[in-house]
Enzyme design. Structure first.
Site, PDB file in Angstrom:
ATOM      1  N   ILE A 223       0.835  -1.207   0.000  1.00 33.20           N
ATOM      2  CA  ILE A 223       0.000   0.000   0.000  1.00 33.20           C
ATOM      3  C   ILE A 223       0.870   1.258   0.000  1.00 33.20           C
ATOM      4  O   ILE A 223       0.429   2.311   0.456  1.00 33.20           O
ATOM      5  CB  ILE A 223      -1.008   0.022   1.176  1.00 33.20           C
ATOM      6  CG1 ILE A 223      -0.284   0.047   2.528  1.00 33.20           C
ATOM      7  CG2 ILE A 223      -1.965  -1.151   1.089  1.00 33.20           C
ATOM      8  CD1 ILE A 223      -1.219   0.353   3.690  1.00 33.20           C
TER       9      ILE A 223
ATOM     10  N   CYS B  87       5.847  -9.648 -13.957  1.00 32.53           N
ATOM     11  CA  CYS B  87       4.681 -10.385 -13.465  1.00 32.53           C
ATOM     12  C   CYS B  87       3.390  -9.581 -13.459  1.00 32.53           C
ATOM     13  O   CYS B  87       2.456  -9.891 -14.197  1.00 32.53           O
ATOM     14  CB  CYS B  87       4.961 -10.907 -12.050  1.00 32.53           C
ATOM     15  SG  CYS B  87       6.269 -12.144 -11.991  1.00 32.53           S
TER      16      CYS B  87
END
Length: 471
Positions: free
Chosen positions: A256, A266
């Site tokens: 976050i 990815c």
């Protein structure tokens, strides 16, 4: 056990090396003979902390072998890991040509039972396609050789892949044959002693688990970046917001941190591939599409803020860039925010003078020699006479700076900090303009009309609340 790994990229080389370190005999196969020759000499083609030492040690102890001969590779191990790339296709779906090529190679050369393990990140249903490819080739050979296919997705983070493999929270295995579980338990036994990490499930659930994990983490990042953009417009400080919501155990502090967007091998391709999978089965994955859209916009925000700092004029300007890799502790520049920034600077007529502790060679490989790109030997060599500084990667080497000296070196006293490394008050005290991400006390001048845009620096004091944005 005797284990074969097809592919010597991040996943294949880390997997093979760590399994060898655990005591197995491992042979890694790659079609690139130059890479194989280098690995035999202990030359690791990627930067991953701790990996090079492990490769050299296990090569010396003859537990880790390398080959470019597919027949030798197939004949070596009962377990055949497929760990090759699955790049995004033009429509965003995962391109399985390398995975299916390996499946065909295994079927072409196998003489006895093999357990084929999909380690690459692949869409749901790939194991079925691998099984079909192997069965078809065996039929063409007119032989009846038993085999199984299982899914064993990787959960490795670049920069901590060795640790993630050896100390990971879970080992997911999707299988539909009673022969698979004992073999996979034996394979991972050295990493499953303290607690039960092995999670057996059906193959399709295992395949979806990998994509769901990466999509969830990417969603957290994009959500926080969305909140950071809102904080800038509301006069809030996203760092305070981050601490406030992260203290909730249901949310936590991981993933976050606001910034200039995610990159790497990815998250970008996996979010795209999962969204494409949804489309293929007639479902519109609105959240996944939004996650990708927010990330694209966030990477573009670096250039937007740089343009604000230079009053929209980058022609002939030199921009110092700190950080080229998409994250620290890797040399990987795939989908890196730095690339979006540099290419925008060049398109606007500017020049780049960049430094990264590990990704300089990769940058040269990607962009070659060009007049508008200079790669500095040291961090501070990027600054002298530069018109502004942009920080793209949160390397530790960038966290401590002499702001007053930096102010003297830059032609325009502006820092665009895409990773929120500094205290805005300290930067301002040195007479620098500071554009961070979602920081209420970094410089951002709202225009009238409420569209959230920012005024150029030449208009500071003419628009917006002068008290809240005092330098």
């Amino acid at each position: 056990m005797r284990i074969t790994i097809f592919g010597t990229g991040y996943v294949g080389l880390v997997t093979g090396t760590c399994l060898a370190e655990a005591g197995h005999e491992v042979m890694c196969m790659d079609v690139d003979s130059n890479k194989i020759n280098g690995l035999m000499k202990g030359i690791v083609p990627i930067y991953e902390p701790g990996l090079e030492a492990l490769v050299k040690q296990n090569v010396a102890e003859e537990r880790l072998l390398f080959t470019a001969d597919p027949a030798e590779a197939v004949g070596f191990g009962t377990l055949q890991f497929i760990a090759v790339g699955t790049p995004p296709d033009e429509d965003g779906s995962a391109d399985l040509k390398y995975v299916l090529s390996v499946a065909d190679t295994i079927a072409e050369h196998m003489q006895e039972y093999k357990l084929v393990i999909d380690k690459s990140t692949v869409p749901v249903g790939t194991a079925d396609r691998v099984s079909e490819a192997i069965a078809q080739r065996l039929h063409q050979r007119d032989v009846d050789i038993p085999f199984d296919v299982c899914s064993n997705p990787e959960f490795l983070k670049e920069g901590s892949a060795v640790e993630d493999f050896s100390q990971g929270a879970r080992i997911v295995i999707g299988c539909d044959s009673p022969r698979v579980e004992p073999l996979m338990r034996e394979c991972y036994a050295p990493y499953n002693r303290r607690q039960e990490k092995l999670m057996f499930m059906d193959i399709r659930s295992a395949e979806l688990t990998k994509y769901a994990a990466n999509a969830m983490l990417a969603t957290k990042i994009s959500f926080m970046n969305e909140i950071s953009n809102l904080a800038e417009r509301l006069g809030a400080d996203v760092e305070n917001v981050r601490r406030g919501i992260g203290s909730d155990p249901r949310i936590g502090y991981s993933f976050i941190y606001p910034g200039c967007g995610y990159g790497g091998s990815c998250f970008p391709k996996d979010v795209q591939a999962l969204a494409r999978t949804a489309t293929d089965v007639g479902y519109e994955a609105q959240l996944l599409n939004a996650v990708e859209s927010v990330n694209y916009r966030q990477k573009a925000s670096l250039f937007t803020k740089l343009s604000q700092a230079l009053d929209g004029d980058l022609e002939g300007k030199t921009i110092a860039v700190w950080g080229l890799a998409f994250k620290p502790n890797t040399d990987d520049m795939r989908e890196a925010p730095s690339r979006e920034l540099m290419e925008a600077v060049w398109a606007a007529g500017g020049k780049v003078r960049a430094y990264d502790p590990e990704a300089m060679q990769e940058c040269r490989r990607l962009y070659g020699e060009r007049d508008d790109l200079a790669l500095a030997k040291r961090r501070d060599d990027t600054l002298e006479g530069a018109d502004a500084l942009v920080i793209c990667t949160e390397w530790k080497a960038f966290r401590t700076v002499d702001f007053r000296r930096l102010r003297e070196q830059l032609t325009t006293p502006a820092i665009i900090d895409g990773r929120n490394l500094f205290n805005p008050e300290s930067v301002r005290a040195a007479g620098l303009l500071y554009f961070a991400v979602g920081r209420a006390d970094s410089l951002r001048i709202p225009l009238s009309g409420g569209d959230g845009a920012s005024a150029p620096l030449s208009r500071i004091g003419q628009d917006g609340p002068s008290v809240a944005y005092t330098l």
